[in-house]
Write a protein that holds these residues in place. Structure first.
Motif, PDB file in Angstrom:
ATOM      1  N   PRO A 199       0.821  -1.218   0.000  1.00 47.16           N
ATOM      2  CA  PRO A 199       0.000   0.000   0.000  1.00 47.16           C
ATOM      3  C   PRO A 199       0.849   1.260   0.000  1.00 47.16           C
ATOM      4  CG  PRO A 199      -0.571  -1.440   1.860  1.00 47.16           C
ATOM      5  CD  PRO A 199       0.526  -2.090   1.138  1.00 47.16           C
ATOM      6  N   SER A 200       1.963   1.221   0.711  1.00 44.80           N
ATOM      7  CA  SER A 200       2.805   2.415   0.781  1.00 44.80           C
ATOM      8  C   SER A 200       3.309   2.794  -0.605  1.00 44.80           C
ATOM      9  CB  SER A 200       3.972   2.168   1.721  1.00 44.80           C
ATOM     10  OG  SER A 200       4.706   1.039   1.285  1.00 44.80           O
ATOM     11  N   GLU A 216       1.823   1.840  -3.477  1.00 41.75           N
ATOM     12  CA  GLU A 216       0.637   2.164  -4.273  1.00 41.75           C
ATOM     13  C   GLU A 216       0.233   3.623  -4.090  1.00 41.75           C
ATOM     14  OE1 GLU A 216      -2.535  -0.470  -3.271  1.00 41.75           O
ATOM     15  OE2 GLU A 216      -2.355  -1.604  -5.145  1.00 41.75           O
ATOM     16  N   ARG A 217       0.295   4.072  -2.840  1.00 39.83           N
ATOM     17  CA  ARG A 217      -0.116   5.444  -2.534  1.00 39.83           C
ATOM     18  C   ARG A 217       0.807   6.460  -3.178  1.00 39.83           C
ATOM     19  NH1 ARG A 217      -1.924   3.291   2.418  1.00 39.83           N
ATOM     20  NH2 ARG A 217       0.149   3.386   3.339  1.00 39.83           N
ATOM     21  N   GLN A 218       2.100   6.115  -3.257  1.00 43.03           N
ATOM     22  CA  GLN A 218       3.063   7.084  -3.770  1.00 43.03           C
ATOM     23  C   GLN A 218       3.052   7.205  -5.289  1.00 43.03           C
ATOM     24  OE1 GLN A 218       6.772   5.935  -2.081  1.00 43.03           O
ATOM     25  NE2 GLN A 218       6.163   6.641  -0.037  1.00 43.03           N
ATOM     26  N   GLU A 222      -6.446   1.810   3.709  1.00 44.72           N
ATOM     27  CA  GLU A 222      -5.954   2.848   4.626  1.00 44.72           C
ATOM     28  C   GLU A 222      -4.702   2.358   5.335  1.00 44.72           C
ATOM     29  OE1 GLU A 222      -9.224   3.666   7.226  1.00 44.72           O
ATOM     30  OE2 GLU A 222     -10.583   3.803   5.512  1.00 44.72           O
ATOM     31  N   ARG A 223      -4.018   3.339   5.875  1.00 42.15           N
ATOM     32  CA  ARG A 223      -2.825   3.018   6.649  1.00 42.15           C
ATOM     33  C   ARG A 223      -3.275   2.409   7.975  1.00 42.15           C
ATOM     34  NH1 ARG A 223       2.415   5.504   6.196  1.00 42.15           N
ATOM     35  NH2 ARG A 223       1.697   7.021   4.699  1.00 42.15           N
TER      36      ARG A 223
END
Lengths: 145, 469, 359
Positions: C221-222, C224-226, C333-334
């Motif tokens: 996810p980290s 993906e978000r960036q 979400e984180r």
């Protein structure tokens, strides 16, 4: 340029092919050797064929290999088979059977054991370790108790 | 019987009931001590200060009584006035009673009167110790063998206590030098109590007994290592010191091998005499049978007999017998052969040959051992090689025994199979080390191959990922 | 056959076996490239070591004899008499340990990178099941040489199983095949190790790998978000060649370990001998063993050991159900809490293992 490129490509393919082939050999060679039956067919368990009935007349004895240590197999004057550790409990010499005395005897310091392995005369402080004897056909099988 | 003692005696009469109670309690206490296996050692009776010469004369010994009957009756046991009175008087008069705590005789229910006579039920001192009631008091050294022997030579009597115990000690004693000299009137010689002690005599099997195997040499040494005491005799006094440096003392004292010989194993105990020249091999041969047997058949036997030499000890010595070394054989500086044989004799050559054979075998065995050890340290499995080494070692021991035939031909017969076994072990060691080298080389080769393959893959990846490829 | 040119044999095979979908999959499969790509290699590494285990295990079966009278001697026989027996057995032992180590890395990297998010819940669950199966492999295999350490470690280990409330006694008897660790236990463990566990492992592993192919690699996810568009590389040949490099290095390491530090055999087990001091399980069980040892004898009304065993049981269930508990990550979400839990577990295992070794 393309010629250099081709030579380069050929070299890499050659390197890769031969080294992978050699690796394959390095893997298969031990496996094939592993599959070849070893010299001795069976693992030596806690029992061993110590001798044959026919080779031991009453009132005689013989030394046999039991693992990495010697054992003594005796046939008593009455025809019974018995087996003991052949290591004298005094100073670890190998004992022997004395038909004249009808005893197990250690030559090093004149130690005597009776036909049950008990120390009866001379320096030995303890009896000999006793093993279990089974007769299967002509074979005498000795095992740890 | 001095005045001091007499005063004690009167005082005891005055406060009789109180003393009686106290004495009874103390006796019970001493019995508890006797039966407790961890009882403290007593210093009296067995120490070096008591030599036979210090013993005073006393009347003739009494007949053995029937103490076994007495122990069955607790009523009578309480009435041992010897114990009561002597404890009450204290000091040196009480010492025999306290010393008796650890005495095997006391443990078997015997008490003072069983040896010294008298009447232990009699409360009056004079009547209790009346020679007419069989009281003997202290025996003289000359009387001691008979004093002890009145029970110990009586088979009927000893049977009640220990049917296995011999009853010929007294008779044997009189065959010994000690016994013979005692009869001749020498009062300095050893008697029973010199070795066994008195009032605190422990069983031979008791490790604290002065005659327990590990203590025998020290006990004999009390006289035989005492130059002053032996001054009037023309005998040496260095035997103890020499024996203590011997292989036998090391086995007995350091390794606690109770079968290793101390003084009495060769000299006898009760019948102690130096073994005669012709019986040395019999003495040593009690344990070293094969050596003795081979020696008797060897040419040395008649030659030594003729010259009056003492068999084994010609080469090995007597008291200071060291661990035999191969150097004793051959013609070197430490060789015993050259004491009689000189260069040019066939025997001299035979000695050289035999030494060479033994050396060859030792060398082969050492090499094999070193090799197998190296392989074992490198993590190889060498149990088979170790079995062979063990066998070869047995054969080397045998070869060293066969040296006592003093025949190079006989030795050759046992050296050959021994060498073969040692070579077999050697070969196994070599194979193990070869296997180790093979493993290392195999590993190195495979690692090189694998490294090349990794490199190849790396280059391939770079090649296919080059822009425009 | 004359038409066989480059890759001709592949077409020939494909025509007969219907390999087209597979080939298509291999062609299409892509591996994302980002700063966490390195963790993708550990699954493949574990698989490679598993294959090594299967191969060497099958070889060992030719000479191993599963009974109290013969097991130790047969392993000794393999180590001394069979050519390259020492190599095969040492590799089997070393590879087992390396495999479990790689499995730990793979599992925790997947956890921390939240790769269990939908649609990969089943991949996670099959993975955790595989982890348990592998631990069972380790536990059962450790006893097979029938040496002293293994004997007593098994005794202690099965005793712990006996602590489980209600079913404990049954579990202990089930594992030991009786009330005591005997030759019967050895034969039983042999059955687990070479038949039951391999059957289970084959099934679960097939599902696991099939799911990995079906869903592809998960992008954290980290990452993906960036980045909107994550760069990729082809699975074949780019990623596979890199995988192969790792495998070859692992193979070299195994050979070196086996040749330079052959796995010891120790002394033969003697059920009547007193337990030697300092009995410890294999390192991968040490954190649990150490925890049970440090627990007080009673916590409130419950025995400390019972509580410990229950806690580990609950922990295992939690671990298995992580994909359904971590709701935030599901929504993209984180979720700091689950990351924290993972780090704490990792630290706990590391500290307890070290403490276990030092004590």
């Amino acid at each position: 340029m393309p010629e250099v490129e081709t030579r380069r490509r050929r070299f890499i393919n050659f390197l890769l092919g031969t080294s992978l082939g050699a690796t394959l050999i390095a893997i298969t060679y031990p496996i094939i050797k592993f599959l070849v039956p070893p010299r001795v067919a069976e693992s030596a368990a806690s029992s061993v064929v110590a001798g044959k009935v026919s080779e031991l007349p009453p009132n005689s004895g013989k030394i046999f290999k039991f693992g990495s240590r010697p054992g003594i197999l005796i046939r008593t004057p009455t025809g019974e088979f018995r087996a003991f550790s052949a290591i004298c409990t005094h100073l670890q010499c190998t004992v022997q059977y004395r038909p004249d005395l009808r005893q197990i005897w250690c030559a090093c310091h004149n130690g005597h054991y009776d036909l049950n392995g008990r120390n009866i005369a001379g320096p030995p402080p303890r009896p000999l370790e006793k093993y279990v004897v089974n007769v299967r056909g002509d074979e005498i099988i000795v095992s740890r108790g | 019987m001095n005045t001091n003692q007499f005063q004690h005696h009167r005082r005891w009469r005055a406060g009789r009931s109180l003393a009686k109670l106290a004495a009874t309690l103390m006796f019970v206490f001493s019995l508890i001590f006797v039966w407790s296996p961890s009882a403290e050692p007593t210093a009296s009776g067995t120490d070096g200060s008591e030599t036979p010469s210090g013993v005073n004369p006393a009347p003739a010994p009494a007949l053995p009584s029937e103490p076994a009957m007495r122990t069955e009756s607790g009523e009578k046991e309480k009435k041992d006035t010897c114990v009561q009175c002597h404890l009450e008087m204290g000091d040196e008069l009480a010492a025999p009673v306290t010393a008796m705590q650890h005495d095997i005789h006391a443990q078997r229910g015997l008490s003072c009167a069983d040896c010294h006579g008298g009447d232990p039920t009699e409360e009056d001192m004079d009547r209790a110790m009346d020679p007419r009631r069989g009281f003997v008091g202290r025996p003289t050294p000359g009387d001691i063998p008979r004093f002890c022997g009145k029970c110990h030579s009586n088979a009927e009597f000893m049977k009640k206590y220990n049917p296995r115990l011999r009853v010929d000690q007294e008779a044997e004693y009189f065959t010994s030098i000690h016994g013979k000299r005692l009869v001749q009137g020498d009062r300095k010689v050893a008697t029973c109590i010199s070795c066994h002690g008195y009032h605190g005599i422990r069983a031979v099997s008791d490790p604290q007994a002065p005659v327990y195997p590990t203590n025998v040499a020290r006990t004999c040494g009390r006289c035989h290592a005492n130059a002053g005491y032996l001054q009037s005799y023309a005998i040496p006094h260095d035997q103890l010191e020499k024996w203590q440096a011997s292989v036998h003392a090391e086995a007995l004292l350091k390794k606690n091998d109770l079968s290793a010989p101390t003084c009495n194993d060769c000299h006898g105990n009760h019948g102690a005499v130096p073994p005669g020249v012709t019986s040395v091999a019999n003495v040593c041969g009690a344990c070293h049978t094969r050596q003795a047997e081979l020696f008797r058949k060897s040419p040395h036997k008649p030659a030594f007999d003729e010259m009056g030499l003492g068999e084994c000890l010609v080469c090995h010595g007597n008291h200071e017998i060291h661990h035999p070394s191969d150097e004793m054989l051959g013609t070197g500086d430490e060789a015993t052969c050259v004491a009689c044989h000189s260069e040019g004799e066939p025997a001299y050559q035979a000695a050289e040959t035999m030494r060479r054979m033994i050396d060859e075998m030792v060398q082969e065995l050492n090499q094999a051992e070193a090799l197998v050890d190296r392989a074992a340290r490198a993590g190889m499995e060498v149990s088979r090689a170790k079995f062979e080494l063990n066998d070869a070692h047995d054969k080397l021991i045998n070869a060293r025994v066969v040296v006592h035939t003093f025949s190079a031909n006989e030795l050759q017969k046992v050296i050959e199979p021994g060498l073969e076994t040692a070579k077999k072990a050697h070969q196994m060691g070599v194979e193990a080390l070869n296997e180790l080298q093979f493993r290392r080389k195999g590993l190195a080769a495979s690692l090189v191959v694998i490294f090349l393959a990794v490199m190849g893959l790396y280059l391939k990846i770079r090649q296919i990922e080059r822009p425009g490829a | 056959m004359e038409a066989i040119s480059k890759h001709g044999w592949l077409t020939w095979l494909s025509d007969r076996l219907g390999l087209d979908p597979l080939i298509a999959l291999a062609r299409e499969k892509e591996v994302p490239i980002h700063r966490h790509t390195i963790w993708y290699y550990f699954g493949g590494m574990t698989l490679f070591l598993f294959i090594v285990q299967v191969a060497t295990g099958v070889l060992l079966l030719l000479y191993y004899r599963p009974s109290a009278e013969t097991a130790f001697e047969s392993v000794q026989f393999i180590m001394t008499e069979v050519s390259f027996g020492w190599l095969v057995r040492s590799i089997h032992s070393w590879s087992a340990n390396l495999m479990i180590a790689m499995l730990f890395v793979h599992m925790f990297s997947v956890y921390l990178l939240k790769a269990y998010r939908p649609p990969r819940e089943l991949t996670w669950i099959t993975g955790v099941l595989l982890f348990f199966i592998v631990l069972a492999f380790g536990f059962s295999g450790y006893l097979l040489p029938w040496n002293k350490l293994a004997f007593f470690a098994t005794k202690v280990g099965t005793e712990i199983a006996g602590v489980v409330p209600v079913i404990g006694h049954f579990l202990l008897r089930f594992l030991r095949g009786g009330d005591e660790v005997t030759g019967g236990t050895l034969t039983r463990f042999f059955g687990f190790h070479v038949a039951i566990l391999p059957a289970l492992a084959t099934f679960v592993l097939t599902v696991h790998i099939w799911l990995v192919q079906r869903h592809g690699m998960s992008v954290p996810p980290s990452v993906e978000r960036q980045a909107q568009n994550v760069k990729t590389m082809k699975f074949f040949p780019n990623f596979l060649l890199r995988d192969a490099m790792g495998w070859l290095i692992a193979l070299g390491a195994l050979a070196a370990l086996a040749a330079l530090f052959p796995w010891e055999l120790g002394e033969k087990a003697d059920p009547f001998a007193p337990a030697p001091a300092g009995i410890k399980p294999e390192w991968y069980f040490l954190f649990m063993f150490q925890t049970l040892r440090l627990l007080p004898s009673h916590i409130l009304f419950i025995e400390g050991e019972v509580l410990g065993v229950l806690a580990f049981g609950l922990g295992a269930v939690f671990w298995l159900l992580v994909p359904f508990l971590d709701k935030e990550s599901v929504r993209g979400e984180r979720n700091g809490l689950f990351t924290l839990i993972g780090v704490v577990i990792l630290l706990y295992i590391a500290v307890m293992t070290v403490v276990g070794y030092l004590s």
